[in-house]
Scaffold this motif. Structure first.
Motif, PDB file in Angstrom:
ATOM      1  N   ASN A  82       0.415  -3.206  -4.834  1.00 56.90           N
ATOM      2  CA  ASN A  82      -0.595  -2.360  -4.200  1.00 56.90           C
ATOM      3  C   ASN A  82      -1.967  -2.574  -4.829  1.00 56.90           C
ATOM      4  N   GLN A  83      -1.988  -2.674  -6.162  1.00 56.10           N
ATOM      5  CA  GLN A  83      -3.251  -2.883  -6.869  1.00 56.10           C
ATOM      6  C   GLN A  83      -3.862  -4.226  -6.491  1.00 56.10           C
ATOM      7  N   ARG A  84      -3.041  -5.234  -6.365  1.00 56.74           N
ATOM      8  CA  ARG A  84      -3.551  -6.572  -6.011  1.00 56.74           C
ATOM      9  C   ARG A  84      -4.174  -6.574  -4.613  1.00 56.74           C
ATOM     10  N   ARG A  97      -5.337  -3.915  -3.030  1.00 57.87           N
ATOM     11  CA  ARG A  97      -6.533  -3.076  -3.014  1.00 57.87           C
ATOM     12  C   ARG A  97      -7.765  -3.897  -3.329  1.00 57.87           C
ATOM     13  N   LYS A  98      -7.620  -4.840  -4.240  1.00 57.09           N
ATOM     14  CA  LYS A  98      -8.741  -5.712  -4.593  1.00 57.09           C
ATOM     15  C   LYS A  98      -9.136  -6.619  -3.435  1.00 57.09           C
ATOM     16  N   LYS A 100      -6.774  -0.774   1.128  1.00 60.57           N
ATOM     17  CA  LYS A 100      -6.687   0.368   0.227  1.00 60.57           C
ATOM     18  C   LYS A 100      -5.785   1.477   0.762  1.00 60.57           C
ATOM     19  N   GLY A 114       0.787  -1.225   0.000  1.00 61.04           N
ATOM     20  CA  GLY A 114       0.000   0.000   0.000  1.00 61.04           C
ATOM     21  C   GLY A 114       0.818   1.272   0.000  1.00 61.04           C
ATOM     22  N   GLN A 154       3.659  -0.816  -7.308  1.00 60.29           N
ATOM     23  CA  GLN A 154       2.294  -0.451  -7.681  1.00 60.29           C
ATOM     24  C   GLN A 154       1.444  -1.665  -8.058  1.00 60.29           C
ATOM     25  N   ALA A 155       2.053  -2.660  -8.677  1.00 59.68           N
ATOM     26  CA  ALA A 155       1.295  -3.871  -9.035  1.00 59.68           C
ATOM     27  C   ALA A 155       0.852  -4.606  -7.769  1.00 59.68           C
ATOM     28  N   GLU A 177       2.347   4.038  -1.656  1.00 61.97           N
ATOM     29  CA  GLU A 177       2.277   4.652  -2.990  1.00 61.97           C
ATOM     30  C   GLU A 177       3.563   5.379  -3.363  1.00 61.97           C
TER      31      GLU A 177
END
Length: 328
Positions: free
Chosen positions: A278-280, A282-283, A287, A268, A275-276, A270
């Motif tokens: 973090n995106q995983r 977030r799902k 967040k 998380g 970033q990849a 930023e």
């Protein structure tokens, strides 16, 4: 005891910003540096202006010119030239829901200090476009604590233990412990992919830079300040580890940069993270920055007793761990 303020008979009364002020130093303020004393009295005035009026000799202590680092004594009188202050942060509108949220987050409180389990996403103080932060909320909740001040800070996205002093003498004593690295500060962080098993201590100097935008960026550099973090893996998951971090020094973004430099940035993050990754996450419901100030230890400035307090993980962090363990 609060500082006493008097004004010249030839000028308007305090509050307009167009008068000379004479402020008597109270017992609580004894030993405090002049610059820090003025920054407290004029919270919203830029530091550059405070230093400018001192440098120009417009600030006097018992009628004499002084340096910013001059330590004040009880009973001395500080003359301050007319300084116009912007609107006080206490004038900001703070929703009742936010007041209630912070009230519920207090994990310990006595007459001298309190420890808060700060929610992620809440700044510790107003400024930079924010009308309020934790300290403004606490001053609203505890109006009798006239000297409510942060003993240290947490990044806006970091949750967990935040120590707040209610008295100047308590703040001074806590700051002395912080300077001597006598506070116990332990964090829990979710890092990815995995923490290297061979690394238990990260000893890398950190250099802080402030960009023109005001954003702070920290990097590992031989020119930086000594920075030491101890890492211990608490739990291993398929694609991440939960680690406990004990700070041996307290630098800006220390854990985040040390984790990145070790090949396992905080989930998380930023600014320093992947970033990849973090995106995983977030799902999966995480967040925000997966960094939590779990445990705080200090010597109580009044009782002399060692205090050690824990802040439970917030719902989003604990729920993520439950899902990663496959629990229901």
């Amino acid at each position: 005891m609060n500082a006493k303020t008097t004004t010249s008979d030839k000028v308007p009364q305090p509050g307009s910003g167009t008068q000379v002020r004479w402020i008597e130093v109270s017992a609580d303020d004894a030993g405090q540096r002049l610059d820090n004393f003025l920054m407290r009295c004029y919270r919203k005035v830029p530091k550059t202006l405070i230093y400018r009026v001192i440098r120009k000799g417009e600030v006097r202590v018992d009628k004499g010119r002084v340096k910013p680092h001059r330590k004040l004594q009880a009973g001395e009188v500080v003359r301050v030239p007319p300084i116009r202050q912007p609107d006080s942060p206490e004038a900001a509108v703070i929703a009742q829901a936010q007041l209630d949220r912070i009230e519920r987050s207090i994990v310990y409180e006595d007459a001298d200090l309190l420890v808060l389990n700060k929610p992620s996403g809440v700044a510790v103080h107003g400024g930079s476009g924010l009308s309020w932060g934790v300290v403004e909320v606490l001053r609203r909740l505890r109006p009798y604590a006239k000297r409510m001040e942060l003993a240290h800070r947490l990044d806006r996205d970091t949750s967990g233990c935040l120590l707040v002093a209610k008295k100047a003498s308590v703040l001074k004593a806590l700051h002395a412990q912080i300077r001597e690295d006598q506070l116990l500060k332990q964090y829990w962080a979710l890092v990815a992919p995995h923490w290297p098993k061979s690394v238990s201590r990260v000893d890398l100097p950190l250099l802080k830079n402030t960009l023109q935008s005001g954003e702070r960026l920290v990097k590992v550099s031989a020119e930086g300040k000594p920075s030491v973090s101890d890492f211990r893996c608490l739990e291993t998951f398929e694609d991440a580890d939960l680690v406990e971090v004990t700070l041996r020094t307290g630098r800006t973004h220390q854990i985040r940069v040390h984790a990145q430099a070790s090949g396992a940035p905080v989930v998380g993050d930023e600014k320093y993270g992947d970033q990849a990754v973090n995106q995983r996450f977030r799902k999966q419901g995480m967040k925000r920055l997966a960094l939590h100030a779990r445990r705080l230890g200090f010597t109580h400035p009044v009782t002399g007793q060692w205090c050690e307090l824990e802040a439970p993980l917030h719902d989003d962090f604990s729920a993520l761990l439950v899902r990663m363990r496959g629990e229901h």
